[in-house]
Design a protein around this motif. Structure first.
Motif, PDB file in Angstrom:
ATOM      1  N   THR A  79       0.738  -2.810  -1.307  1.00 54.42           N
ATOM      2  CA  THR A  79       1.868  -1.973  -1.714  1.00 54.42           C
ATOM      3  C   THR A  79       2.543  -1.352  -0.499  1.00 54.42           C
ATOM      4  N   VAL A  80       3.830  -1.083  -0.656  1.00 54.08           N
ATOM      5  CA  VAL A  80       4.615  -0.431   0.391  1.00 54.08           C
ATOM      6  C   VAL A  80       5.349   0.748  -0.242  1.00 54.08           C
ATOM      7  N   ILE A  81       5.253   1.915   0.393  1.00 55.79           N
ATOM      8  CA  ILE A  81       5.897   3.162  -0.052  1.00 55.79           C
ATOM      9  C   ILE A  81       5.680   3.402  -1.546  1.00 55.79           C
ATOM     10  N   ALA A  82       4.404   3.367  -1.959  1.00 61.12           N
ATOM     11  CA  ALA A  82       4.039   3.573  -3.361  1.00 61.12           C
ATOM     12  C   ALA A  82       2.656   4.189  -3.436  1.00 61.12           C
ATOM     13  N   ASN A  83       2.437   5.022  -4.452  1.00 56.65           N
ATOM     14  CA  ASN A  83       1.129   5.593  -4.744  1.00 56.65           C
ATOM     15  C   ASN A  83       0.785   5.353  -6.205  1.00 56.65           C
TER      16      ASN A  83
END
Length: 297
Positions: free
Chosen positions: A156-160
């Motif tokens: 994942t990129v820029i995600a929580n």
């Protein structure tokens, strides 16, 4: 020649090198679902079935746009993966933030997409991976919780992790996360999503990574500062890794110090609003390299 120009030229050269890898075939597919016909772009390189990465776009994005602009198509081809870029309804994914019900059945769509990719000989069913950007990354976490049998790893990129997703049935699998500490849209420390909030809540990046590290049976965490190549940028990258896990590859969180809501290795869309990008790493290459190396014990 300035250091910024040198680093920019080096980054462009790296992109051009990856881009020279031939993509053997590109086609669109349609999946019939309870929400109507759903579409995806499929790119294959070499013989099939192949290890396959399904890449979920961010909010307001599209499958085709993500294939063109993020580097995932080129990185997948370079590592011998098929790459699949599905479209969310109304350019977004129903990731279940705050336990929200209703909306498109995106879990059912991705299940059907995986079945189709295996049935038509595109994907090796043992090596199907999931990657997502922003809203697509949050959907990736949701799928890891609600359809864990489908995937051999996630990135994942820029995600929580979306809040309210519990119970989460995630099984041990390699996980790669890339997050900016100054992200104004998906806060590194968790909380309200959106520039002004109001778009649901997420866990912190650390809590998300530690959750998967526990699932993977990992040992202690270690932190390594990665080489700082773009000297004109104030951002840098620290790789947090959990090792001695039940799966090879374990869990890695690439913490982009001072990074915004941007894809590392790519020009930021609106740096004054969303914060800077970073060129010390290329997000797509980092994730595909991890998938290529990962093997479940």
């Amino acid at each position: 020649m300035t250091s910024h120009l040198r680093s920019s030229m080096a980054a462009m050269a790296a992109v051009l090198l990856v881009s020279t890898t031939a993509v053997a075939a590109e086609r669109g597919i349609t999946i019939d679902t309870s929400d109507g016909p759903r579409h995806a772009l499929v790119m294959t390189a070499g013989r099939t079935p192949q290890p396959t990465v399904i890449v979920l776009h961010g909010a307001l994005g599209s499958g085709a746009g993500t294939a063109r602009t993020t580097g995932f198509a080129e990185a997948a081809a370079a590592h011998g993966f098929a790459a699949v870029f599905p479209d969310g309804i109304n350019r977004k994914w129903n990731d279940g933030r705050d336990g929200r019900s209703g909306g498109p059945d995106d879990i059912g769509f991705i299940r059907a997409l995986v079945r189709q990719l295996v049935a038509d000989g595109t994907a090796d069913s043992r090596r199907i991976y999931l990657a997502g950007i922003s809203n697509g990354g949050m959907m990736s976490f949701t799928l890891a919780c609600k359809a864990p049998e489908l995937f051999a790893g996630i990135g994942t990129v820029i995600a929580n992790m979306p809040e309210g997703i519990e119970p989460c049935a995630a099984r041990p699998l390699p996980v790669v996360m890339i997050n900016g500490t100054a992200d104004p849209m998906v806060p590194y420390r968790g909380g309200e999503v959106g520039l002004r909030g109001g778009r649901g809540r997420v866990w912190s990046a650390d809590r998300t990574a530690e959750f998967f590290a526990r699932r993977d049976g990992c040992g202690a965490r270690q932190a390594v500062a990665l080489p700082h190549r773009d000297l004109a940028s104030d951002t840098s990258v620290t790789q947090l890794s959990w090792r001695d896990c039940q799966v090879i590859g374990g869990v890695s969180l690439y913490r982009v110090e001072g990074g915004g809501h941007a894809l590392p290795g790519r020009r930021p869309l609106a740096p004054r609003l969303l914060g800077p990008s970073n060129f010390d790493i290329d997000a797509a290459e980092v994730i595909l390299r991890a998938f290529d190396l990962a093997r479940t014990l």
